[in-house]
Design an enzyme around this catalytic site. Structure first.
Site, short mmCIF file in Angstrom:
data_model
loop_
_atom_site.label_atom_id
_atom_site.label_comp_id
_atom_site.label_asym_id
_atom_site.label_seq_id
_atom_site.Cartn_x
_atom_site.Cartn_y
_atom_site.Cartn_z
N ASP A 298 -113.35 18.22 -16.19
CA ASP A 298 -114.66 17.55 -16.14
C ASP A 298 -115.54 18.14 -15.05
OD1 ASP A 298 -114.43 15.46 -18.20
OD2 ASP A 298 -112.75 14.77 -16.98
N ASP B 105 -113.21 10.98 -25.80
CA ASP B 105 -112.99 11.05 -24.36
C ASP B 105 -113.45 9.76 -23.69
OD1 ASP B 105 -112.69 11.86 -21.72
OD2 ASP B 105 -114.33 13.33 -21.78
#
Ligand code: DX5
Ligand code: ZN
Length: 228
Positions: A42, A182
């Site tokens: 991320d 996600d």
């Protein structure tokens, strides 16, 4: 990369966001030893989302440490010009948010020209219709089931409808793009997303906040496969 496309789906990708960054190399090895078939990184810029995480140098370090494919999830304003750097750094998948893009088609094709898969991410308030015009230009869509920015949030059930919609479109257009999800994935939520059609399932706290990564990953994968 072919394995991420078809045979082994669904795949559970641990998100490194909650790992011990003081021992990044060890964490990558630990996740691989636990059976991770791919990893999710991320990248946050503190603008598109409130948090600032890491960028290219950390992705490069993970690339050196990992033997499995890596997905870079860019939560940044205007990823148009920087996405290519992650492709060049060896990211197998570069995922860019449609909300942040100015030149969507050009950016997707620049990523793919580098040999990486280009995926489009959509935040909870973004409808599937927004990515529809680009489905033939990308290799996957990542449906966010939390507001991007932080790990450990609660799963938003509205993601299930979006996954189903994408699954219908996938069947009808004959382009076998990946459907990712996600945010807030746990043993309680994974079956519903796998059943809806998700095949790249990202899990942060459900793995990294557990003492036994292997057991956590195995349990998630078993639940996902059973509900396919
Ligand atoms: C959230 C990130 C996610 C996050 C997932 O903005 O994109 O990848 O790390 O963490 P969990 O699974 O804990 O929601
Ligand atoms: Zn992510």
């Amino acid at each position: 990369m072919e394995s991420l496309q078809s045979a082994d789906r669904p795949i559970v990708l641990p998100a490194l966001l909650l790992c011990d960054f003081g021992h990044l190399n060890d964490e990558v090895k630990r996740l691989e030893a636990a059976g991770a078939k791919a990893m999710h990184l991320d990248v946050m810029d503190g603008l598109f989302v409130p948090q600032l995480t890491y960028g290219l140098v950390v992705v490069e370090a993970v690339r050196r440490a990992a033997t499995v494919p890596i997905e870079v999830h860019m939560m940044v304003e205007r990823p148009d010009d920087t996405a290519i750097q992650y492709a060049k750094a060896g990211a197998d998948i570069v995922t860019v948010h449609i909300e942040g893009l100015a030149k969507t088609k050009e950016t997707l094709s620049a990523i793919e020209a580098e040999g990486s898969q280009a995926h489009l991410a959509i935040s909870p308030n973004t409808p599937v219709s927004q990515v529809e015009p680009f489905l033939n230009s990308c290799s996957g869509v990542l449906v966010m089931s939390v507001e991007p920015g932080f790990g450990g949030q609660a799963f938003q059930t509205s993601a299930i409808d979006k996954i189903q919609k994408l699954e219908e479109i996938r069947a009808s257009i004959g382009h076998d793009f990946c459907i990712g999800v996600d945010g807030g994935i746990s043993t309680k939520t994974i079956a519903s997303v796998a059943q809806a059609g998700a095949d790249l399932i990202v899990a942060g706290s459900a793995i990294l906040r557990q003492t036994d990564y292997a057991e956590a990953l195995r349990e998630l994968e078993t639940l996902a496969r059973k509900s396919k």
